[in-house]
Design an enzyme around this catalytic site. Sequence first.
Site, PDB file in Angstrom:
ATOM      1  N   THR A  49      40.543  45.111  27.125  1.00 21.66           N
ATOM      2  CA  THR A  49      41.085  45.688  25.426  1.00 21.66           C
ATOM      3  C   THR A  49      41.210  44.900  24.040  1.00 21.66           C
ATOM      4  O   THR A  49      41.189  44.818  23.339  1.00 21.66           O
ATOM      5  CB  THR A  49      42.435  46.682  25.799  1.00 21.66           C
ATOM      6  OG1 THR A  49      42.176  47.784  27.072  1.00 21.66           O
ATOM      7  CG2 THR A  49      42.699  47.378  24.590  1.00 21.66           C
ATOM      8  N   SER A 103      38.304  45.084  32.952  1.00 21.69           N
ATOM      9  CA  SER A 103      39.143  44.148  34.127  1.00 21.69           C
ATOM     10  C   SER A 103      38.897  44.787  35.375  1.00 21.69           C
ATOM     11  O   SER A 103      39.113  44.307  36.819  1.00 21.69           O
ATOM     12  CB  SER A 103      41.350  43.815  34.137  1.00 21.69           C
ATOM     13  OG  SER A 103      41.039  45.637  33.837  1.00 21.69           O
ATOM     14  N   THR A 121      44.480  44.865  30.854  1.00 25.86           N
ATOM     15  CA  THR A 121      45.413  45.124  31.208  1.00 25.86           C
ATOM     16  C   THR A 121      45.428  45.993  32.384  1.00 25.86           C
ATOM     17  O   THR A 121      46.457  45.753  33.874  1.00 25.86           O
ATOM     18  CB  THR A 121      46.835  45.705  30.862  1.00 25.86           C
ATOM     19  OG1 THR A 121      46.288  47.376  29.694  1.00 25.86           O
ATOM     20  CG2 THR A 121      46.674  44.897  29.216  1.00 25.86           C
ATOM     21  N   ASP A 122      44.629  46.414  32.916  1.00 22.40           N
ATOM     22  CA  ASP A 122      44.623  47.948  33.666  1.00 22.40           C
ATOM     23  C   ASP A 122      44.559  46.759  35.687  1.00 22.40           C
ATOM     24  O   ASP A 122      45.515  47.825  35.882  1.00 22.40           O
ATOM     25  CB  ASP A 122      43.189  48.384  34.116  1.00 22.40           C
ATOM     26  CG  ASP A 122      43.354  49.507  32.848  1.00 22.40           C
ATOM     27  OD1 ASP A 122      44.307  49.954  32.805  1.00 22.40           O
ATOM     28  OD2 ASP A 122      41.711  50.290  32.785  1.00 22.40           O
TER      29      ASP A 122
END
Length: 373
Positions: free
Chosen positions: A45, A93, A124-125
């Site tokens: 992101t 990710s 961030t996932d």
Amino acid sequence: MRGILRRTALLTAVVALTAGTATAAEQHKSPAKRPKVAVIGTGGTIAGVSDSRVDFQDYQSGKIPIAELVGDLKPEVNEIADVSTVQFGNKGSGSYSIADFRELSLAVDKALRTNDAAVVTTGTDTMEEFAYWLDLTVRSDKPVILTGAMRPWTVLGTDGPANLYNAIQLAASRKTTCFGSVIMLNDEIQAAREVRKTDALRMDTFNSGASGSLGVVDQDRVRINRAPARVEKCGKSSWRTPFDVGGIPEKNLPKVEIAYSYQGAGGEAVKAFADAGADGVVTAGTGAGGISSSMSAARADATKQGVVFASTTRTGNGAVYDEGDDGAVVGAADLSPQKARILLLLSLAKTDDVEKIRGWFTTLGTAEFTSHG
């Protein structure tokens, strides 16, 4: 009035002369050596592009090159570090494989041979999995900082620029030497082993539960309040884990899956994983690792096929302790299911000796300090 003007002019001249003298003196001094920080981009992101400045959730991740992101932080970032960039990849990710993780570890170690610290940007996932993998596999004890964003670079109120700047500042401070990998988002520093993503959308999504954060970055101040247990071995060869991926061929990376337990859960998932050739399975159990009777029966059958199991809790907090009497079932302490998978996978890449794996889970897999004085 003329007297005031003359005094003002004289003061201005004196200030200018003093400044000029100071500048001349500074030019004869050796410039302060800035820390060298490598920023390795993998996408996510933070490198995302939106159609409008208010598309906070609707955007394309992994579109902006890492050199451009760092370039947007200049000239300010030049004051804190000599920054170089490496474009490892540029995608979400969740699109990276374990083989990619292996290559990332090698890329980070390569960067740390000529730099004082490394920053890795990612989505961030699955950032907590990226971070824990690097924590277990990077051989250098120099700082490794992971960062990202919950909003793409191109929207109003994006957290990306501040997160990246603070991550570089934290890396340049070198205050996390021997900490292993840490995550820096939302001004907070979290240990890779303990940190978890806890909210799908909020910017304060990452926390470390009962363990708490390691510290914070407050503008130009880096404050460390605690350290992860592995600093206890700083300067010793035992600081490095057994998991040197440079010695693990890609073809030897094992297959490890996760099975989730719930009321009346069937054993089909466990059986399917075993039949598909899984080398290991992590169970995300209820309470302190409990699984349904059907899952338990399927697990017992799978262990006879040589599948090794790690037992975790789905609650998000608390520990599943290893009693050492569960055959091929290893207690994963307070590791989350996804992090237990990372440790089990790396363990199985090194050995099929369950007792050795059990030992790694009860030492490497715990956040406990061991010194007594």
